[in-house]
Scaffold this active site. Structure first.
Site, PDB file in Angstrom:
ATOM      1  N   GLU A  77      43.688  24.004  51.382  1.00  0.00           N
ATOM      2  CA  GLU A  77      44.576  24.691  50.436  1.00  0.00           C
ATOM      3  C   GLU A  77      45.106  26.021  50.984  1.00  0.00           C
ATOM      4  O   GLU A  77      45.553  26.872  50.208  1.00  0.00           O
ATOM      5  CB  GLU A  77      43.873  24.938  49.109  1.00  0.00           C
ATOM      6  CG  GLU A  77      43.517  23.698  48.321  1.00  0.00           C
ATOM      7  CD  GLU A  77      44.705  22.848  47.890  1.00  0.00           C
ATOM      8  OE1 GLU A  77      45.863  23.236  48.155  1.00  0.00           O
ATOM      9  OE2 GLU A  77      44.468  21.784  47.314  1.00  0.00           O
ATOM     10  N   HIS A  96      39.609  29.509  44.302  1.00  0.00           N
ATOM     11  CA  HIS A  96      39.961  28.166  43.808  1.00  0.00           C
ATOM     12  C   HIS A  96      38.706  27.311  43.744  1.00  0.00           C
ATOM     13  O   HIS A  96      37.901  27.328  44.670  1.00  0.00           O
ATOM     14  CB  HIS A  96      40.985  27.516  44.745  1.00  0.00           C
ATOM     15  CG  HIS A  96      41.114  26.032  44.557  1.00  0.00           C
ATOM     16  ND1 HIS A  96      41.501  25.479  43.352  1.00  0.00           N
ATOM     17  CD2 HIS A  96      40.886  24.987  45.385  1.00  0.00           C
ATOM     18  CE1 HIS A  96      41.509  24.158  43.479  1.00  0.00           C
ATOM     19  NE2 HIS A  96      41.136  23.828  44.703  1.00  0.00           N
ATOM     20  N   HIS A  98      36.763  23.595  41.595  1.00  0.00           N
ATOM     21  CA  HIS A  98      36.874  22.418  40.732  1.00  0.00           C
ATOM     22  C   HIS A  98      35.780  22.502  39.667  1.00  0.00           C
ATOM     23  O   HIS A  98      35.058  21.539  39.436  1.00  0.00           O
ATOM     24  CB  HIS A  98      36.695  21.133  41.545  1.00  0.00           C
ATOM     25  CG  HIS A  98      37.656  20.984  42.681  1.00  0.00           C
ATOM     26  ND1 HIS A  98      37.557  19.985  43.622  1.00  0.00           N
ATOM     27  CD2 HIS A  98      38.751  21.711  43.034  1.00  0.00           C
ATOM     28  CE1 HIS A  98      38.537  20.103  44.499  1.00  0.00           C
ATOM     29  NE2 HIS A  98      39.275  21.147  44.166  1.00  0.00           N
ATOM     30  N   TYR A 117      39.295  35.554  22.091  1.00  0.00           N
ATOM     31  CA  TYR A 117      40.031  36.695  22.671  1.00  0.00           C
ATOM     32  C   TYR A 117      39.758  36.904  24.157  1.00  0.00           C
ATOM     33  O   TYR A 117      40.561  37.503  24.868  1.00  0.00           O
ATOM     34  CB  TYR A 117      39.742  37.979  21.882  1.00  0.00           C
ATOM     35  CG  TYR A 117      38.342  38.515  22.084  1.00  0.00           C
ATOM     36  CD1 TYR A 117      37.293  38.117  21.263  1.00  0.00           C
ATOM     37  CD2 TYR A 117      38.071  39.403  23.118  1.00  0.00           C
ATOM     38  CE1 TYR A 117      36.006  38.592  21.467  1.00  0.00           C
ATOM     39  CE2 TYR A 117      36.790  39.887  23.324  1.00  0.00           C
ATOM     40  CZ  TYR A 117      35.759  39.472  22.500  1.00  0.00           C
ATOM     41  OH  TYR A 117      34.498  39.937  22.716  1.00  0.00           O
ATOM     42  N   HIS A 159      43.003  18.370  39.043  1.00  0.00           N
ATOM     43  CA  HIS A 159      42.472  19.023  40.240  1.00  0.00           C
ATOM     44  C   HIS A 159      41.418  20.100  39.943  1.00  0.00           C
ATOM     45  O   HIS A 159      40.247  19.900  40.229  1.00  0.00           O
ATOM     46  CB  HIS A 159      43.660  19.587  41.037  1.00  0.00           C
ATOM     47  CG  HIS A 159      43.301  20.114  42.383  1.00  0.00           C
ATOM     48  ND1 HIS A 159      44.204  20.203  43.413  1.00  0.00           N
ATOM     49  CD2 HIS A 159      42.139  20.611  42.871  1.00  0.00           C
ATOM     50  CE1 HIS A 159      43.595  20.704  44.482  1.00  0.00           C
ATOM     51  NE2 HIS A 159      42.341  20.961  44.167  1.00  0.00           N
ATOM     52  N   TYR A 212      38.877  49.973  26.529  1.00  0.00           N
ATOM     53  CA  TYR A 212      37.519  49.615  26.929  1.00  0.00           C
ATOM     54  C   TYR A 212      37.230  50.115  28.347  1.00  0.00           C
ATOM     55  O   TYR A 212      36.114  50.429  28.690  1.00  0.00           O
ATOM     56  CB  TYR A 212      37.440  48.088  26.855  1.00  0.00           C
ATOM     57  CG  TYR A 212      36.082  47.464  26.912  1.00  0.00           C
ATOM     58  CD1 TYR A 212      35.167  47.624  25.889  1.00  0.00           C
ATOM     59  CD2 TYR A 212      35.736  46.650  27.990  1.00  0.00           C
ATOM     60  CE1 TYR A 212      33.937  47.007  25.932  1.00  0.00           C
ATOM     61  CE2 TYR A 212      34.504  46.017  28.036  1.00  0.00           C
ATOM     62  CZ  TYR A 212      33.614  46.203  27.007  1.00  0.00           C
ATOM     63  OH  TYR A 212      32.393  45.574  27.056  1.00  0.00           O
TER      64      TYR A 212
HETATM   65 ZN   LIG Z   1      40.870  21.888  45.283  1.00  0.00          ZN
END
Ligand SMILES: [Zn+2]
Length: 218
Positions: A77, A96, A98, A117, A159, A212
């Site tokens: 990726e 990234h 899964h 929220y 994905h 905050y």
């Molecule tokens: Zn992936």
């Protein structure tokens, strides 16, 4: 633009992958991460389990998107990572994975709607699903950038999920929260969908986040 020194980026990527593995966000070799450095980015290599990752195994990719040769191959990726960093100057880190619930929703084309929220951690009133494209392609990179918009996260159809942050700690914290929100959404869908927060309620929560301190400060 947030770029960190290359040796620090290499070490931090080892830490990110270990934490993703320890928290259950990631299993095996499926997730990947990148950090912006001077002149490009450093990205995790393809197919290396977290316990075998070392700073030297991380791969430099230059600003044109070309990976360094001679070392490990970059994550499949890497184009997506490069594309996001090119289009989002506010991002210094990309994560990234899964993760289970985010991927369940992504496989069903279900976005995370604002029923809790804490979804605001993704800097948008929800997390949309980027249209499907084959993993590792420029089409997927385009789909993710377009869907993320000005937010910090998106689901990727059939994905997984991807998040960005100014720092890797932020990107990782957002990925963890996206997974939590996905689990809440999954449960709420089982009970009929959950009650959506109104724009006014979300606006009040966003203001509260700003006062905050930590979360919105960078
Ligand atoms: Zn992936």
């Amino acid at each position: 633009m947030i770029a960190i020194p290359e040796p620090q980026a290499r070490k931090s990527l080892v830490e990110i992958m270990r934490r993703m593995h320890a928290s259950g966000l990631n299993r095996g070799t499926s997730g990947n991460a990148s950090l912006r450095v001077e002149g490009g980015m450093i990205v995790t290599p393809t197919g290396v389990p977290p316990e075998d990752l070392a700073p030297e195994a991380m791969v430099f990719v230059d600003e044109s998107g070309a990976p360094a040769t001679g070392g490990a191959k970059p994550s499949s990726e890497f184009r997506m990572h490069h594309h996001i960093l090119a289009r989002r100057p506010d991002a210094g880190a990309i994560v990234h994975c899964h993760s289970r619930y985010a991927t369940i929703l992504a496989c069903c084309g279900r976005p995370i709607k604002p029923i809790h929220y804490m979804v605001l951690v993704a800097r948008a009133p929800g997390v949309a699903v980027a249209p499907y494209a084959t993993f590792g392609t420029a089409e997927l990179a385009e789909s993710v950038v377009a869907t993320m918009g000005t937010g910090s996260a998106c689901l990727m159809a059939n994905h997984g999920q991807v998040t960005i942050g100014a720092t890797w700690q932020q990107a990782l914290a957002i990925a963890e929260e996206v997974e939590e929100q996905a689990a809440i959404t999954y449960g709420a869908l089982m009970l009929g969908g959950g009650n959506r927060l109104s724009a006014a309620q979300l606006g009040a929560s966003a203001a509260q986040f700003r006062s905050y301190g930590q979360r919105e400060k960078e």
